[in-house]
Design a protein around this motif. Structure first.
Motif, short mmCIF file in Angstrom:
data_model
loop_
_atom_site.label_atom_id
_atom_site.label_comp_id
_atom_site.label_asym_id
_atom_site.label_seq_id
_atom_site.Cartn_x
_atom_site.Cartn_y
_atom_site.Cartn_z
N ASN A 135 0.85 -1.19 0.00
CA ASN A 135 0.00 0.00 0.00
C ASN A 135 0.89 1.24 0.00
N THR B 102 -1.04 -1.27 -4.49
CA THR B 102 -2.30 -0.55 -4.29
C THR B 102 -1.92 0.86 -3.86
N TRP C 98 -7.21 1.41 4.83
CA TRP C 98 -6.12 0.46 4.70
C TRP C 98 -5.73 -0.09 6.08
#
Ligand SMILES: NC(=O)c1ccc[n+]([C@@H]2O[C@H](COP(=O)([O-])OP(=O)(O)OC[C@H]3O[C@@H](n4cnc5c(N)ncnc54)[C@H](OP(=O)(O)O)[C@@H]3O)[C@@H](O)[C@H]2O)c1
Length: 244
Positions: A2, A26, A72
């Motif tokens: 992430n 991501t 997240w």
């Protein structure tokens, strides 16, 4: 992975998003222009988070980090690419623009670092990468106020690296030479060893995935400017005067 990219709407930040998404990351995409970020997200399949904010606003930076934390479960990397640049000369500085450049380039970095650190510290891991420039190594002529913000960034990143030792937070600094983006379109002088953003970003990603604290390129320019920096001032100033 992430990865939060700040300054993702244009130039190297947008190219970083494309190449990192291509590697399966991501992303959270931030900058001021929501429209450009949404377009980019569409190009990347629409599966990333678009989080527009102005880095000059510390509350907005904190809110952005908190919003991201709700979506997240982990933050692997924060890459701060946001900056403004306007070529100016002493004696004719636009002082309002000067303040803006200082506020965004270095003030924005402080705002984002402060916004992201609580989460990174809580995790005890994650990378924090700040984009400075080879322009921060020396007081090059006709480079202010931009170069001063990049020198400040080098100083700030070094303090941060030392303070974060042992916390698991991996602080990095990125020093590109000339890269052909909207930022350097304003230059009316030849840019030695200028690179396209695709090649510059490939170097940045390789560097951030490696071990070195500083990612600097192209070496022909960055090493020359690093050597210049360690020369005695009377020698360095003579060389710099030749650039005027
Ligand atoms: N190009 C070069 O030769 C070069 C060389 C050395 C270092 N660098 C550094 O590399 C980084 C990227 O530069 P670039 O060449 O890719 O420039 P760019 O194409 O102009 O991109 C700059 C990015 O910063 C964002 N930004 C500017 N002000 C902002 C603000 N107040 N809040 C949030 N985002 C903001 C812009 O988005 P919005 O306008 O949508 O906000 C844009 O996404 C910068 O840190 C720059 O100093 C560039």
């Amino acid at each position: 992975m992430n990865i939060w990219i700040i300054g993702a709407s244009h130039g190297m930040g947008a190219e970083l998003a494309k190449q990192l998404a291509g590697q399966g990351a991501t992303l959270a995409l931030s900058a001021r222009s929501a429209e450009a970020l949404n377009d980019l997200n569409q190009q990347l399949g629409g599966k990333h988070i678009v989080l527009p904010f102005d880095v000059a606003d510390s509350v907005a930076a904190k809110n952005a980090a908190e919003t991201l934390q709700q979506q997240w479960t982990q933050l692997d990397s924060v890459i701060f690419m946001a900056a403004l640049y306007t070529p100016m000369k002493f004696g004719a500085l636009d002082l309002i623009e000067t303040q803006k450049i200082i506020t965004v380039n270095i003030g924005g970095a402080f705002n984002v670092v402060e916004a992201a650190l609580p989460w990174l510290k809580q995790q005890g891991r994650g990378q924090l990468a700040l984009c400075a420039s080879v322009a921060g190594y020396n007081g090059l002529p006709f480079s202010q106020p931009y170069a001063a913000t990049k020198a400040a960034m080098l100083n700030m990143a070094e303090s941060l690296y030392v303070e974060m030792a042992g916390t698991g937070i991996d602080v990095r600094v990125i020093c590109p030479g000339f890269v052909r983006t909207r930022l350097t379109e304003k230059n009316d002088f030849p840019m030695p060893f200028a690179m396209p953003p695709e090649a510059a970003v490939a170097r940045i990603i390789k560097g951030l995935q490696g071990k070195s604290y500083e990612v600097h390129f192209p070496k022909r320019l960055s090493v020359f400017l690093k050597v210049l920096r360690i020369l005695p001032f009377f020698v360095r100033s003579r060389i710099l005067k030749r650039l005027v």
